[in-house]
Design a protein around this motif. Structure first.
Motif, PDB file in Angstrom:
ATOM      1  N   THR A  76      44.624  54.508  25.695  1.00  0.00           N
ATOM      2  CA  THR A  76      45.548  55.581  26.054  1.00  0.00           C
ATOM      3  C   THR A  76      45.504  55.707  27.568  1.00  0.00           C
ATOM      4  O   THR A  76      44.458  56.035  28.148  1.00  0.00           O
ATOM      5  CB  THR A  76      45.158  56.913  25.400  1.00  0.00           C
ATOM      6  N   ILE A  77      46.627  55.402  28.210  1.00  0.00           N
ATOM      7  CA  ILE A  77      46.667  55.368  29.669  1.00  0.00           C
ATOM      8  C   ILE A  77      47.405  56.610  30.182  1.00  0.00           C
ATOM      9  O   ILE A  77      48.639  56.690  30.092  1.00  0.00           O
ATOM     10  CB  ILE A  77      47.362  54.092  30.175  1.00  0.00           C
ATOM     11  N   PRO A  78      46.678  57.609  30.699  1.00  0.00           N
ATOM     12  CA  PRO A  78      47.350  58.799  31.247  1.00  0.00           C
ATOM     13  C   PRO A  78      47.959  58.484  32.610  1.00  0.00           C
ATOM     14  O   PRO A  78      47.408  57.711  33.394  1.00  0.00           O
ATOM     15  CB  PRO A  78      46.208  59.812  31.368  1.00  0.00           C
ATOM     16  N   LEU A  79      49.084  59.102  32.887  1.00  0.00           N
ATOM     17  CA  LEU A  79      49.764  58.879  34.166  1.00  0.00           C
ATOM     18  C   LEU A  79      49.385  59.988  35.147  1.00  0.00           C
ATOM     19  O   LEU A  79      50.249  60.688  35.692  1.00  0.00           O
ATOM     20  CB  LEU A  79      51.272  58.814  33.952  1.00  0.00           C
ATOM     21  N   ASP A  80      48.100  60.117  35.366  1.00  0.00           N
ATOM     22  CA  ASP A  80      47.607  61.199  36.227  1.00  0.00           C
ATOM     23  C   ASP A  80      47.095  60.697  37.565  1.00  0.00           C
ATOM     24  O   ASP A  80      46.489  61.446  38.324  1.00  0.00           O
ATOM     25  CB  ASP A  80      46.515  61.985  35.507  1.00  0.00           C
ATOM     26  N   THR A  81      47.329  59.415  37.867  1.00  0.00           N
ATOM     27  CA  THR A  81      46.927  58.863  39.162  1.00  0.00           C
ATOM     28  C   THR A  81      48.059  57.981  39.690  1.00  0.00           C
ATOM     29  O   THR A  81      48.837  57.421  38.907  1.00  0.00           O
ATOM     30  CB  THR A  81      45.650  58.014  39.039  1.00  0.00           C
ATOM     31  N   PRO A  82      48.151  57.840  41.021  1.00  0.00           N
ATOM     32  CA  PRO A  82      49.161  56.936  41.583  1.00  0.00           C
ATOM     33  C   PRO A  82      49.016  55.505  41.078  1.00  0.00           C
ATOM     34  O   PRO A  82      50.010  54.813  40.849  1.00  0.00           O
ATOM     35  CB  PRO A  82      48.918  57.034  43.091  1.00  0.00           C
TER      36      PRO A  82
END
Length: 301
Positions: A76-82
Motif C-alpha cells: 500500500t503506497i501512500p501519496l504523502d511524500t514528494p
C-alpha cells in the motif's frame, strides 16, 4: 485530491476554448484555410464522449481486473511524500507508453485509437478526438501493474488525466523544436512525428509526458526538415461525420472477421496488427518519396 479532480472537470471546456482561439487566430489573423468541419467533428466527438457516453456507459471491461489487482496488491503506497508522487507520475507514464504502443500494434485497441489519428491536420482541435468506445476495449488494463504494486486506482487515473492534459499543447504545428527539452519531454515536434503517416515516421514516439521511453525501447524518430509530416491515417479518412469517424475502423474489423476463412484468422483480425488486414487504416504504407501534406478535409481521434 478533490482539487485535482476539479481541475480535470474543467480541462475539456478549457481545452475547447483554447482550441477555438487557435482556430480563430489561424483562420482570421494568419488567413490559413482552417478546416472548420473537422473542428466541429472533433467537438461533437468530445462533447458526446464527456456528456453522453460517460453518463450512460459506466461499465468497463477492465474494472473487474482493476478491482482484483487492488484487493491483492503487494503493498500500500501512500501519496504523502514528494517521492511517492513522482513515482506515481513516472510509473503511470511508463504504463501509458505501453498502452499507446499496443494501441498501434493490436487492432482491438487501434479501432478506438484510430479516431485520434484520423484528422488530416494537426491542431489543438484534433487533440480531444478520442472516440466513444475506449471503455469497451478494456484499455485501462495497462495500468493494472501500478495498482497491483500498491497505488490506489483513483490516483492512478487522476495521473492519467493530467498526462492527457499535458499532451493537449503538443498537438500543434506552430511550436518549433525546444532545444534540450527534446531529449526528455514529449514535445510538439515529437508528437508531429507521431501523428504523421509518412513511412519514415509511422508508429513512432508513443510517449505521453516523457520521450525517454521511446529512446529506451527503440521507437523514437526525430522530426526531419527534409520530410514534412503528412497527417492523418495511411488510408485517409475523408468524412467529417462523427459517427463515421467513431466507428469506421470497428466496421472494417468486423468486415475482415466476417470474411476470414478460419477461426485463427478471425482471432488475428482482433489481436493482430492493423497493417495485416486489407481494410485497416494503416494497411498501405505510403512511399517515402510521396510529396507533402494531403490537402483533404477530415476528422477523428
Amino acid at each position: 485530491m478533490t482539487q485535482l479532480v476539479n481541475i480535470l472537470k474543467f480541462a475539456l471546456p478549457g481545452a475547447i476554448a483554447i482550441a477555438t482561439l487557435e482556430a480563430l487566430f489561424l483562420a482570421v489573423v494568419m488567413r490559413k484555410n482552417y478546416n472548420w468541419r473537422a473542428y466541429f467533428a472533433s467537438l461533437a466527438d468530445a462533447l458526446g464522449r464527456e456528456y453522453i457516453v460517460a453518463s450512460f456507459l459506466t461499465i468497463s471491461l477492465a474494472a473487474p481486473i482493476i478491482g482484483f489487482a487492488y484487493r491483492h496488491r503487494l503493498f500500500t503506497i501512500p501519496l504523502d511524500t514528494p517521492a511517492a508522487v513522482v513515482l506515481l507520475v513516472i510509473g503511470q507514464d511508463f504504463c501509458y507508453y505501453w498502452f499507446h504502443r499496443a494501441s498501434h500494434r493490436i487492432r482491438w485497441f487501434w479501432a478506438t485509437h484510430a479516431i485520434h489519428h484520423s484528422s488530416n491536420e494537426l491542431n489543438l482541435g484534433a487533440s480531444f478526438r478520442f472516440g466513444w468506445t475506449g471503455r469497451l476495449t478494456g484499455s485501462s488494463v495497462f495500468y493494472v501493474p501500478m495498482i497491483w504494486l500498491g497505488f490506489a486506482p483513483g490516483p492512478v487515473f487522476i495521473a492519467l488525466g493530467f498526462n492527457l492534459l499535458y499532451q493537449f499543447w503538443i498537438h500543434t504545428e506552430w511550436i518549433p523544436k525546444l532545444g534540450w527539452l527534446e531529449y526528455v519531454l514529449n514535445t510538439p515536434s515529437h508528437h508531429r512525428v507521431h501523428h504523421a503517416s509518412n513511412a519514415e515516421y509511422l508508429d513512432r514516439n508513443y510517449g505521453g509526458i516523457l520521450i525517454v521511453w521511446d529512446r529506451l525501447f527503440g521507437t523514437f524518430v526525430s522530426e526531419r526538415d527534409d520530410v514534412p509530416c503528412r497527417y492523418g491515417l495511411v488510408k485517409p479518412l475523408l468524412s467529417n461525420n462523427p459517427f463515421v469517424i467513431g466507428f469506421h475502423e470497428w466496421a472494417a474489423l468486423l468486415r475482415d472477421a466476417w470474411r476470414a476463412r478460419s477461426w485463427r484468422e478471425r482471432l488475428m483480425c482482433v489481436i493482430g496488427p492493423p497493417a495485416s488486414h486489407p481494410d485497416a487504416d494503416r494497411s498501405t504504407p505510403v512511399p517515402a518519396a510521396s510529396p507533402g501534406p494531403i490537402v483533404v478535409l477530415e476528422p477523428a481521434e
